[in-house]
Design a protein around this motif. Structure first.
Motif, short mmCIF file in Angstrom:
data_model
loop_
_atom_site.label_atom_id
_atom_site.label_comp_id
_atom_site.label_asym_id
_atom_site.label_seq_id
_atom_site.Cartn_x
_atom_site.Cartn_y
_atom_site.Cartn_z
N VAL A 41 0.65 -1.20 0.23
CA VAL A 41 0.11 0.01 0.28
C VAL A 41 0.86 1.50 -0.48
O VAL A 41 0.80 1.97 -1.13
CB VAL A 41 -1.25 -0.03 0.71
N ALA A 42 1.45 1.47 0.99
CA ALA A 42 2.54 2.67 0.98
C ALA A 42 3.61 2.94 0.18
O ALA A 42 3.58 3.65 -0.72
CB ALA A 42 3.44 2.00 2.31
N SER A 43 3.67 1.64 -1.17
CA SER A 43 5.54 1.71 -2.55
C SER A 43 3.45 2.48 -3.35
O SER A 43 4.03 3.25 -4.31
CB SER A 43 5.18 0.09 -2.71
N GLU A 44 2.91 1.70 -3.47
CA GLU A 44 1.72 1.92 -4.01
C GLU A 44 1.19 3.86 -4.40
O GLU A 44 1.14 4.97 -4.83
CB GLU A 44 0.01 1.45 -4.69
N LEU A 45 1.15 4.38 -2.47
CA LEU A 45 0.23 5.48 -2.69
C LEU A 45 1.69 6.34 -3.04
O LEU A 45 1.43 7.50 -3.72
CB LEU A 45 -0.01 5.15 -0.89
N LEU A 46 2.62 6.13 -2.42
CA LEU A 46 4.03 7.13 -2.76
C LEU A 46 4.43 7.42 -4.90
O LEU A 46 4.39 8.68 -4.77
CB LEU A 46 4.94 6.00 -1.73
N LEU A 47 4.40 5.77 -5.00
CA LEU A 47 4.31 6.51 -6.63
C LEU A 47 3.07 7.28 -6.91
O LEU A 47 3.65 8.25 -8.07
CB LEU A 47 4.25 4.71 -7.08
N LYS A 68 15.60 -8.60 2.79
CA LYS A 68 16.78 -7.77 2.39
C LYS A 68 17.05 -7.28 0.47
O LYS A 68 17.26 -6.57 0.47
CB LYS A 68 18.35 -8.66 2.32
N ASP A 69 16.63 -8.07 0.26
CA ASP A 69 16.91 -7.44 -1.34
C ASP A 69 16.06 -7.40 -2.31
O ASP A 69 15.80 -7.58 -3.76
CB ASP A 69 17.61 -8.93 -2.55
N PHE A 70 14.33 -7.54 -1.17
CA PHE A 70 13.06 -6.71 -1.95
C PHE A 70 13.47 -5.62 -3.21
O PHE A 70 13.92 -4.83 -3.15
CB PHE A 70 12.02 -6.77 -1.11
N TYR A 71 12.16 -5.76 -4.14
CA TYR A 71 12.01 -5.19 -5.16
C TYR A 71 11.31 -4.17 -5.29
O TYR A 71 10.53 -4.21 -4.58
CB TYR A 71 12.05 -6.16 -6.78
N TYR A 72 11.95 -2.66 -5.91
CA TYR A 72 11.53 -1.69 -5.37
C TYR A 72 11.06 -0.67 -6.42
O TYR A 72 12.50 -1.29 -7.25
CB TYR A 72 10.39 -1.40 -4.21
N ALA A 73 10.03 0.14 -7.31
CA ALA A 73 10.35 0.55 -8.03
C ALA A 73 11.48 1.83 -7.70
O ALA A 73 11.66 1.86 -6.35
CB ALA A 73 8.96 1.62 -8.39
N PRO A 74 13.09 2.53 -8.73
CA PRO A 74 13.64 3.24 -8.85
C PRO A 74 13.44 4.31 -7.90
O PRO A 74 14.38 4.88 -6.80
CB PRO A 74 13.85 3.79 -10.20
N TYR A 75 12.22 5.17 -8.82
CA TYR A 75 11.55 6.30 -7.41
C TYR A 75 11.66 5.96 -6.22
O TYR A 75 11.59 7.03 -5.54
CB TYR A 75 10.16 6.64 -7.67
N ILE A 76 11.23 5.14 -5.84
CA ILE A 76 11.23 4.76 -3.79
C ILE A 76 12.92 4.74 -3.62
O ILE A 76 12.23 4.83 -2.54
CB ILE A 76 10.48 3.32 -3.70
N PRO A 157 -12.05 1.88 0.25
CA PRO A 157 -11.38 0.57 0.25
C PRO A 157 -9.84 0.51 -1.02
O PRO A 157 -9.55 1.08 -1.44
CB PRO A 157 -12.82 0.42 -1.26
N VAL A 158 -8.84 -0.09 -0.46
CA VAL A 158 -7.98 -0.46 -1.22
C VAL A 158 -8.29 -1.17 -2.31
O VAL A 158 -8.64 -1.52 -2.84
CB VAL A 158 -6.79 -1.48 -1.25
N PRO A 159 -6.77 0.11 -3.22
CA PRO A 159 -7.32 0.09 -4.20
C PRO A 159 -6.45 -1.01 -5.68
O PRO A 159 -5.58 -1.19 -4.57
CB PRO A 159 -6.72 1.53 -5.50
N VAL A 160 -6.33 -0.90 -6.62
CA VAL A 160 -5.70 -2.02 -7.56
C VAL A 160 -4.99 -1.51 -8.45
O VAL A 160 -5.57 -0.56 -9.40
CB VAL A 160 -6.05 -3.68 -7.57
N ASP A 374 -8.93 4.77 -7.69
CA ASP A 374 -7.50 4.09 -8.40
C ASP A 374 -6.54 5.21 -7.44
O ASP A 374 -6.65 5.49 -6.17
CB ASP A 374 -7.10 4.54 -9.19
N TRP A 375 -5.43 4.30 -6.67
CA TRP A 375 -4.50 4.84 -6.68
C TRP A 375 -4.55 6.85 -6.08
O TRP A 375 -3.94 7.23 -5.10
CB TRP A 375 -2.75 4.52 -6.31
N LYS A 376 -4.14 7.22 -7.17
CA LYS A 376 -4.32 8.51 -7.71
C LYS A 376 -5.41 9.08 -6.77
O LYS A 376 -5.15 10.04 -6.16
CB LYS A 376 -3.92 8.87 -9.12
#
Length: 389
Positions: A41-47, A68-76, A157-160, A374-376
């Motif tokens: 949720v935090a990743s999608e909101l931050l993006l 430790k090696d979790f993948y997330y977007a470069p912006y995060i 409600p949690v978006p997708v 949506d998340w926006k």
């Protein structure tokens, strides 16, 4: 558009409290390195904040599923490198992982919990938050019952992210089911409250080894036997390892994967199973629905998540008492839900025997997800609160 606050960070300048208040910087606090409610949720909101006039920072908390090696977007990654300060802190976390004391006037909270069985003290502590977002009307009622002011709570409600999760995503070749095989899927961590054992029981009782069927369990990891955590299913690896020798096929995947691969895994499946003994958010359920999968679940989850018979197989569940520390770390004896295993087996058989009907239900599930904000939209709500304080 680049904010002055962002450009100053690049020059390593210090900030006065006046500057911080002027830009209303918001610091996200979440388990970004975890494939859980908090991290997803935090990743999608931050993006989603990238399109808004809102300076942000972020603080990564290490929780149970820290990877430790979790993948997330470069912006995060970029945001996590900034100083984790801000006029407000937005905590994105399940209720049990929030701090016990919430600083008055400084915190915004996006949270979820079981609205039928929860720690009252932790809900009451939310009174000090500036604003609280919860995923359903059932959560709202629980908060109001514990005395929270109605104007402080909002249901969202949690978006997708339907650009990531949709039925056309290609599944990696090594993860595809064999041709003609009906695939059930569930995604969970190896803990008692996820209902994995009940699903396994129903599946192996209902299906025979020679049937073209597969149960795919997407685990975050196998339990760490050295830690001996009471809320984990300690013998899960042993149980699942013996299954394929005698019963219908069960496949376990434990790797942490990028959203695109996970979406492909969902899109390659035929039905999603949710048998949680406690309820919180519906993010994994909705991601599956966005990939055109009908959901097999119990009546309490259907009520909280807003699921209907036209795209869900809804079966009964009964309330049982769980022993201390078997649901959460340091949890007391508490009421949990247990899905009716016989009725679950019948629902799985119905989906398997009627693939055309099952597919139509999946398309209805996808259409339902497309009607949700949506998340926006969610990020805009948060931005408005921050800018108006």
């Amino acid at each position: 558009m680049e904010h002055k606050f962002d450009s100053d960070i690049k020059e390593n300048k210090e900030y006065t409290e006046t500057n911080k208040k002027k830009v209303g910087r918001l610091c996200f606090v979440a388990a970004f390195t975890s494939p859980t409610f908090s991290g997803r949720v935090a990743s999608e909101l931050l993006l989603a904040t990238r399109a808004l006039e809102l300076p942000v920072s972020a603080s990564d908390r290490k929780t149970y599923l820290h990877t430790k090696d979790f993948y997330y977007a470069p912006y995060i990654t970029k945001v996590l490198e900034r100083p984790d300060s801000g006029r407000f802190r937005l905590w994105v976390s399940l209720l049990n992982d929030l701090p016990e004391k919430i600083e008055k006037g400084k915190m915004l909270v996006v949270t979820a919990f079981d609205p039928f069985s929860y720690d009252k003290k932790r809900v009451v502590a939310l009174k000090n938050a500036v604003k609280v977002w919860v995923p359903s009307e059932a959560h709202l009622k629980a908060c109001l019952k514990e005395g929270l002011a109605a104007e402080k709570i909002e249901v969202f409600p949690v978006p997708v992210n339907t650009r990531k999760f949709h039925p056309r995503v290609v599944c990696p070749d090594n993860l595809k089911p064999q041709e003609g095989v009906f695939r059930f899927i569930l995604s969970a961590s190896p803990i008692n409250r996820k209902g994995i054992e009940e699903v396994l029981y129903a599946y192996i009782k209902e299906f025979k080894p020679n049937e073209k069927v597969e149960l795919l369990i997407k685990l975050t990891h196998y339990p760490n036997l050295k830690k001996n955590l009471a809320f984990e299913i300690q013998d899960l690896k042993k149980k699942t390892g013996a299954l394929n020798k005698m019963f219908a096929k069960v496949r376990i995947i434990t790797e942490i994967m990028p959203d695109k691969e996970y979406a492909g895994l969902l899109a390659s499946s035929d039905a999603y199973i949710y048998a949680g003994k406690t309820l919180s958010s519906s993010i994994t359920v909705k991601e599956a629905m966005a990939c055109a999968l009908p959901v097999i679940t119990h009546q309490n989850a259907a009520e909280v998540f807003g699921l209907q018979n036209e795209y869900a197989y809804i079966v009964p569940a009964e309330t049982k008492m769980a022993k201390p520390e078997t649901i959460y770390s340091q949890s007391s004896e508490m009421a949990v839900l247990e899905i009716d295993k016989q009725e679950l087996a019948k629902a799985m058989r119905s989906a398997f025997n009627n693939p055309a009907k099952n597919s139509k239900m999946g398309l209805k599930a996808q259409r339902f997800i497309k009607t949700l904000p949506d998340w926006k939209d969610f990020a805009s709500k948060i931005s408005t609160v921050v800018k108006n304080r």
